[in-house]
Design a protein around this motif. Structure first.
Motif, mmCIF file in Angstrom:
data_model
loop_
_atom_site.group_PDB
_atom_site.id
_atom_site.type_symbol
_atom_site.label_atom_id
_atom_site.label_comp_id
_atom_site.label_asym_id
_atom_site.label_seq_id
_atom_site.Cartn_x
_atom_site.Cartn_y
_atom_site.Cartn_z
ATOM 1 N N PHE A 1 -1.896 15.614 11.852
ATOM 2 C CA PHE A 1 -0.884 14.664 12.346
ATOM 3 C C PHE A 1 -1.495 13.279 12.534
ATOM 4 C CE2 PHE A 1 -2.819 15.953 16.333
ATOM 5 C CZ PHE A 1 -2.766 14.811 17.110
ATOM 6 N N LEU A 2 -2.744 13.261 13.009
ATOM 7 C CA LEU A 2 -3.396 11.986 13.266
ATOM 8 C C LEU A 2 -3.691 11.272 11.943
ATOM 9 C CD1 LEU A 2 -4.566 10.151 15.472
ATOM 10 C CD2 LEU A 2 -6.730 11.350 15.210
ATOM 11 N N ALA A 3 -4.167 12.059 10.978
ATOM 12 C CA ALA A 3 -4.458 11.477 9.670
ATOM 13 C C ALA A 3 -3.198 10.880 9.057
ATOM 14 C CB ALA A 3 -5.046 12.529 8.747
ATOM 15 N N SER A 4 -2.067 11.580 9.240
ATOM 16 C CA SER A 4 -0.827 11.065 8.646
ATOM 17 C C SER A 4 -0.378 9.778 9.350
ATOM 18 C CB SER A 4 0.276 12.134 8.672
ATOM 19 O OG SER A 4 0.601 12.440 9.995
ATOM 20 N N TRP A 5 -0.559 9.707 10.672
ATOM 21 C CA TRP A 5 -0.220 8.463 11.393
ATOM 22 C C TRP A 5 -1.061 7.298 10.871
ATOM 23 C CZ3 TRP A 5 -0.285 9.977 17.339
ATOM 24 C CH2 TRP A 5 0.783 10.854 17.588
ATOM 25 N N VAL A 6 -2.378 7.556 10.827
ATOM 26 C CA VAL A 6 -3.282 6.471 10.428
ATOM 27 C C VAL A 6 -3.018 6.084 8.977
ATOM 28 C CG1 VAL A 6 -5.699 5.772 10.230
ATOM 29 C CG2 VAL A 6 -5.000 7.243 12.105
ATOM 30 N N ALA A 7 -2.802 7.096 8.125
ATOM 31 C CA ALA A 7 -2.530 6.795 6.714
ATOM 32 C C ALA A 7 -1.242 5.981 6.575
ATOM 33 C CB ALA A 7 -2.430 8.090 5.919
ATOM 34 N N GLY A 8 -0.239 6.357 7.380
ATOM 35 C CA GLY A 8 1.021 5.618 7.338
ATOM 36 C C GLY A 8 0.830 4.158 7.758
ATOM 37 N N PHE A 9 0.028 3.973 8.786
ATOM 38 C CA PHE A 9 -0.227 2.598 9.221
ATOM 39 C C PHE A 9 -1.033 1.847 8.159
ATOM 40 C CE2 PHE A 9 -2.584 -0.640 11.711
ATOM 41 C CZ PHE A 9 -1.488 -1.369 12.122
ATOM 42 N N GLY A 10 -1.986 2.545 7.541
ATOM 43 C CA GLY A 10 -2.760 1.920 6.472
ATOM 44 C C GLY A 10 -1.864 1.475 5.330
ATOM 45 N N HIS A 11 -0.895 2.308 5.003
ATOM 46 C CA HIS A 11 0.062 1.956 3.946
ATOM 47 C C HIS A 11 0.860 0.720 4.353
ATOM 48 C CE1 HIS A 11 2.473 2.741 0.421
ATOM 49 N NE2 HIS A 11 3.571 2.620 1.159
ATOM 50 N N PHE A 12 1.232 0.687 5.642
ATOM 51 C CA PHE A 12 1.988 -0.466 6.147
ATOM 52 C C PHE A 12 1.143 -1.741 6.071
ATOM 53 C CE2 PHE A 12 3.329 -3.240 9.650
ATOM 54 C CZ PHE A 12 4.669 -3.398 9.334
ATOM 55 N N VAL A 13 -0.118 -1.609 6.456
ATOM 56 C CA VAL A 13 -1.011 -2.777 6.420
ATOM 57 C C VAL A 13 -1.196 -3.256 4.985
ATOM 58 C CG1 VAL A 13 -3.373 -3.577 6.864
ATOM 59 C CG2 VAL A 13 -2.220 -2.158 8.545
ATOM 60 N N ALA A 14 -1.314 -2.294 4.063
ATOM 61 C CA ALA A 14 -1.499 -2.677 2.658
ATOM 62 C C ALA A 14 -0.313 -3.511 2.167
ATOM 63 C CB ALA A 14 -1.663 -1.428 1.791
ATOM 64 N N GLY A 15 0.861 -3.177 2.665
ATOM 65 C CA GLY A 15 2.050 -3.905 2.218
ATOM 66 C C GLY A 15 2.342 -5.169 3.013
ATOM 67 N N HIS A 16 1.864 -5.211 4.246
ATOM 68 C CA HIS A 16 2.179 -6.350 5.117
ATOM 69 C C HIS A 16 0.921 -6.844 5.823
ATOM 70 C CE1 HIS A 16 5.732 -3.690 4.787
ATOM 71 N NE2 HIS A 16 6.411 -4.818 4.681
ATOM 72 N N GLY A 17 -0.117 -7.053 5.047
ATOM 73 C CA GLY A 17 -1.413 -7.431 5.618
ATOM 74 C C GLY A 17 -1.342 -8.709 6.422
ATOM 75 N N ALA A 18 -0.675 -9.706 5.876
ATOM 76 C CA ALA A 18 -0.614 -11.005 6.552
ATOM 77 C C ALA A 18 0.136 -10.891 7.874
ATOM 78 C CB ALA A 18 0.057 -12.033 5.646
ATOM 79 N N ALA A 19 1.251 -10.133 7.873
ATOM 80 C CA ALA A 19 2.047 -10.002 9.094
ATOM 81 C C ALA A 19 1.259 -9.260 10.176
ATOM 82 C CB ALA A 19 3.348 -9.257 8.779
ATOM 83 N N VAL A 20 0.562 -8.194 9.780
ATOM 84 C CA VAL A 20 -0.216 -7.423 10.746
ATOM 85 C C VAL A 20 -1.323 -8.297 11.326
ATOM 86 C CG1 VAL A 20 -1.805 -5.472 11.008
ATOM 87 C CG2 VAL A 20 0.311 -5.188 9.716
ATOM 88 N N ASN A 21 -1.988 -9.051 10.449
ATOM 89 C CA ASN A 21 -3.079 -9.888 10.950
ATOM 90 C C ASN A 21 -2.538 -10.996 11.853
ATOM 91 O OD1 ASN A 21 -5.960 -10.184 10.864
ATOM 92 N ND2 ASN A 21 -5.603 -12.164 9.887
#
Lengths: 393, 624
Positions: free
Chosen positions: B271-291
């Motif tokens: 479950f933890l891996a899926s959360w982190v992976a999901g966030f990683g996917h989000f960051v990959a798509g919205h890197g500037a917004a996250v930063n």
């Protein structure tokens, strides 16, 4: 905001800038002037019309994981087939360098690799069917395909990491001919701005020849030992190349002709040149523009022909001049080279052959043209090699 | 066999077993110490109760309990629990072998050369004595944690803070490579400036005398310092060209995305891996917004803390806690997974520090709660005494017994924790005094040596100088015998260095020890090659080094007698031969056979094999 807090913020920002600077230092290796032309790999072919021909190719897997193994193939005189002839007893992950010392005889040097710091040598007297130890060569043979050379009187030359060594007893013992630093400090070396040695050969008169890269633009780094002193020799280059760095990629003597392959310039303006020394005069072929695609393999064949493997699946063959008045002719092979081509050779009938190595299989392709059709590569032979995976890792 | 490295895995059974055994033994000792302390304390109290003076001391102790500032208590107990948790993580079976290669070296890999050199000193210390180092880390950290939790006031409590700072700095420098502050890619999101540095700050606060906690100034400065740090991290996060503004570029993942992806790949609950992976996917798509969010959040929280305005502190603290928790789960991936996690990373300590600072600011000790001057100050008469006399007086058995009996149960537990720290640190300190690696590394790679007792097969061969040498001619000396290929590219040079290391360790007694290698290559066996090997391995200056060769027939005879296989591999493979060493005594009897595959050939494994040879040789020299 008070002055104190403002000062704190400024301090924080400065600290952060310093930290950012720490993490974003430019790589010093990529700065400064462009690097000189890189040398071709050790993959090469050494052909003979009446004796055994030799070819060196890299096979197996990743060099980084010591799963690559260099293989030596021999083609007996009169045969169209290549046979595995790699000398046993030494791990050859660092590379093999070959020099034909006679029709059936050859000397092979193993490049140092991992913790081995010198070059074991092996000699054959029967076309590669059996090898015996000779040498060793200490320090190890340099990472250049023409690092070993045999002379007409049985002498041997070797380019090492520190200079050039010579042997007069078939490689059993070696003495220093000249150190790189001594050659660079001499008159000839200073005139070229010698930066490294890349090849050795004997001239048709038996005089030792050394080649290298020059730091002084427009200068060819071929050195001949004459009367105990080193003198610079080489072709006169066109004025257009006066500002280009020149590196000697290959140097070999066959049938009384010494052939040199030169790289001029870097990047988009890079071109290749071939020069032949017959007697005392050099003949220069027209420059062959390669637009930065320097050869991954350069082989000098009997009579002065040159076979080049270029990046992107391209190959070229240069025929030597038919007469002294002509300048030789480049032939860019129109058919893309077969995948994994390591080096080019020439068949007994004079057709280009491509030796392609993929993991444990060597495939020999021959360029054939049916009447009215474009030339294409035809598979001539496959050789399965028992790569000793895992034995060096 | 050359080229057939067995290596040294993190879960090597020999090391794991030795680690567990050492932990068990030290655990038993810790229990024994606790029992003795408890018995002694109870007995001392009974002794005190029996006398009028003692009973008075007990009553005085009971009435002297001072309150502890709530902010300090939060830091002390919070960081104590974290130290205990870290200590338990150090007890993972893979720690002895895995800590240098899986934790310390990767952390240092992107740092400058000088940082790597400093860290390498620690790596060497750990990898030469892996079991002692791993057990020391367990007991020291558990001990610090228990000490912090148990000792709530006085010098014992302050000392716990001091020890926490000291050990924290050791871990920060050697374990975390200065928290990575000199490495590119430094970011608060991934734990900068190192979790343990926060432990050190907390330890330093605990070290402070109680009077510093009596005013809001300490909390205010702590929060302002924290705010300053966060503003700096915001600037760093916003700095262009560091890859944080891109979730993904045309060719590869952005800095933050690749960091998160590396965390996803570690072993952890699904479950933890899926959360982190999901966030990683989000960051990959919205890197500037996250930063941008990270920069704004850090900057605003930092500025609010820096302002020191009380009415914004509580919501700011809530925002910081929320941000830290989100980062801890989604980016730091809780920090302690991945097989060899050593701590829960930086966010929990940062939260504790912020809460501690807030409580110090808003709830300092009131005047009524503050210790009185009478309690704090020493009697003037006692202070006027000479220190030496005071010390002698304090060491009198009666005074010691009274003092011990009058101590609180918390102090007794703290004393036990200090003993636990010494229990872990002492064997490590002793081990570190030995510059040679433990033999357990060699045994972990190749197993234990075999004791033998039979006459060593005779041979007469040619040494590197062309002289005939027989085994019989070496009678009267201890012979360390091995078989080497002079053109081997991997194992043999390493084995030669192990022999060289043994010769150095044996020292002057080396005159009575002969180091002998026999060629193990049927194709390259001339003296030209044995001499070339000697030059390569810098063995030419060793007077007791012999590299023997002979005709193929002679060599085959010796190989057969000593059970050596030397097989020619085709197609560029090196000779495959047995890696073995024999120890032959002064009478010509084979006494020990060592499987001598050098494994990874690291400095620690080389030293370990050399130690094994040295010990065997010295044993024979002593018994002669």
């Amino acid at each position: 905001m008070t002055k104190r807090r403002f000062a704190l913020l400024v301090g924080t920002t400065a600290a952060a800038l310093a930290l950012a600077g720490c993490g974003n230092r430019a790589d010093p290796g990529t700065a400064g002037r462009p690097r000189a032309a890189s040398q071709p790999s050790l993959a090469t072919s050494v052909l003979s019309q009446h004796g055994t021909s030799w070819a060196v190719v890299e096979m197996g897997g990743s060099a980084a994981r010591q799963e690559n193994f260099w293989q030596l193939f021999a083609r007996p005189p009169g045969s169209a087939r290549w046979l595995l002839a790699t000398p046993a007893g030494v791990a050859d992950n660092g590379g093999l360098v070959i020099s034909a010392t006679g029709p059936q005889t050859a000397l092979t040097g193993f490049r140092p690799s991992q913790d081995l710091k010198f070059s074991p040598l092996a000699a054959t007297a029967n076309g590669g069917r059996a090898w015996s130890e000779t040498g060793p060569l200490q320090p190890g043979v340099a990472n250049v395909a023409d690092g070993l050379a045999a002379g007409p009187a049985g002498g041997l030359l070797a380019v090492t990491g520190t200079g050039a060594e010579t042997s007069s007893d078939r490689g059993a013992t070696w003495t220093t001919l000249v150190s790189r630093s001594a050659l660079a400090a001499g008159r000839a070396g200073r005139g070229c701005g010698l930066t490294g040695l890349t090849a050795a050969a004997f001239g048709s008169d038996g005089a030792p020849l050394l080649a290298g890269s020059c730091g002084r633009p427009g200068t060819v780094g071929i050195f001949e030992q004459s009367a105990g002193a080193w003198q610079r020799t080489g072709p006169r280059l066109p004025a257009a190349l006066a500002g280009s760095d020149i590196a000697v990629l290959a140097l070999a003597t066959s049938g009384g002709t010494t052939t040199a392959v030169l790289a001029a310039g870097t990047g988009r303006h890079a071109s290749l040149l071939v020069a032949w020394l017959a007697g005392r005069s050099w003949t220069l072929a027209p420059a062959f523009p390669v637009r930065g695609l320097l050869p991954t393999s350069a082989s000098v064949w009997p009579g002065g022909a040159v076979g080049l493997v270029l990046p992107g699946g391209r190959g070229a063959v240069l025929s030597p001049p038919a007469k002294a008045s002509t300048r030789g002719a480049w032939q860019l092979l129109t058919a893309a080279l077969p995948a994994h081509t390591g080096t080019l050779a020439e068949s007994q009938a004079g057709q280009p052959e491509a030796l392609a190595a993929s993991r444990s299989v060597l495939t020999v392709w021959q360029l054939a043209a049916a009447p009215g059709q474009a030339a294409r590569w035809q598979r001539l032979q496959t050789v399965k090699v028992a790569i000793p995976y895992g034995s060096s890792s | 066999m050359p080229g057939m490295h067995s290596g040294l895995t993190d879960t090597n059974q020999v090391l794991v077993s030795a680690f567990k055994t050492a932990l068990l033994h030290q655990g038993e000792l810790a229990l024994l110490i606790f029992t003795l302390l408890a018995i002694g304390w109870v007995a001392s109290r009974e002794f005190l109760r029996a006398g009028a003076v003692g009973a008075g001391m007990l009553r005085s102790q009971a009435g002297r309990v001072q309150p502890e500032p709530i902010g300090r208590r939060v830091l002390r107990i919070g960081f104590g629990v974290i130290w205990i948790f870290d200590g338990l993580l150090q007890g993972q079976p893979a720690m002895p072998a895995g800590m240098p290669s899986q934790v310390i070296a990767p952390a240092a890999s992107s740092s400058p050369r000088w940082v790597q050199d400093v860290v390498n000193w620690g790596v060497t210390g750990w990898s030469y004595h892996p079991v002692q180092a791993a057990t020391a880390a367990v007991w020291i950290q558990v001990g610090i944690g228990v000490w912090l939790v148990a000792a709530s006031r006085g010098r014992w409590s302050q000392s716990a803070g001091l020890v926490s700072v000291g050990w924290g700095l050791v871990v920060w420098v050697f374990g975390e490579s200065f928290g990575g502050i000199f490495a590119p890619g430094l970011t608060w999101l991934f734990g900068a400036p190192g979790a343990v540095l926060i432990y050190c700050v907390a330890g330093a606060l605990i070290m402070l005398p109680i009077r510093y906690w009596q005013t809001p100034a300490l909390g205010k400065r702590l929060l302002q310092g924290l705010g300053l740090f966060l503003v700096g991290m915001a600037v760093l996060q916003a700095w262009p060209g560091r890859g944080f503004w891109q979730g993904r570029t045309a060719h590869r993942a952005g800095t933050l995305t690749s960091m998160i992806n590396s965390m996803v790949s570690t072993p952890q609950p699904h479950f933890l891996a899926s959360w982190v992976a999901g966030f990683g996917h989000f960051v990959a798509g919205h890197g500037a917004a996250v930063n941008l969010f990270a920069v704004l959040a850090l900057g605003l929280i930092g500025a609010a803390l820096l302002s020191g305005r009380r009415r914004v502190l509580w919501p700011t603290l809530l925002c910081l806690v929320a941000l830290c928790l989100a980062d801890w789960v989604l980016i730091e991936d809780l920090g302690f997974f991945g097989g060899l996690g050593t701590d829960p990373n930086s966010m929990l300590p940062l939260i504790l520090l912020a809460i501690g600072g807030y409580l110090a600011l808003t709830r300092p000790l009131t005047a009524a709660e503050a210790p009185t001057a009478a309690v704090q100050a020493e009697p003037a008469a006692a202070a006027a005494e000479r220190p030496a006399r005071r010390l002698l007086d304090a060491l009198r058995p009666v005074r010691l017994t009274r003092g011990f009996g009058a101590a609180s149960s918390q102090l007794v537990v703290a004393a036990w924790a200090a003993a636990v720290i010494l229990l872990g640190a002492a064997p490590m300190a002793v081990a570190q005094a030995n510059p040679h690696a433990d033999t357990i590394i060699a045994q972990a790679i190749d197993g234990s040596s075999a004791s033998l007792h039979f006459r060593a097969p005779a041979f007469t061969l040619t040494d590197q100088a062309g002289r005939q040498v027989s085994l019989a001619s070496l009678r009267g000396k201890v012979v360390l015998l091995t078989f080497l290929d002079p053109v081997c590219t991997s194992d043999c040079p390493v084995i030669a260095q192990e022999f060289r290391g043994a010769d150095q360790a044996i020292g002057a007694a080396g005159k009575q020890v002969e180091l002998v290698a026999v060629v193990a290559n049927p194709l390259y066996r001339s003296t030209a090659y044995t001499r070339a090997f000697d030059r390569q391995e810098r063995l030419t200056g060793l007077p007791n080094w012999l590299f023997l060769t002979g005709t193929l027939g002679q060599l085959r005879h010796v190989w057969r007698d000593y059970g050596i296989a030397a097989q020619i591999l085709p197609a560029g493979g090196m000779i495959e031969h047995s890696d073995v060493a024999y120890v032959i005594d002064q009478r010509g009897y084979t006494r020990t056979e060592l499987d001598f595959d050098p494994g990874p050939g690291t400095a620690s494994s080389q030293s370990s094999f050399a130690t094994e040879l040295t010990q065997d040789a010295e044993h024979l020299l002593r018994s002669s």
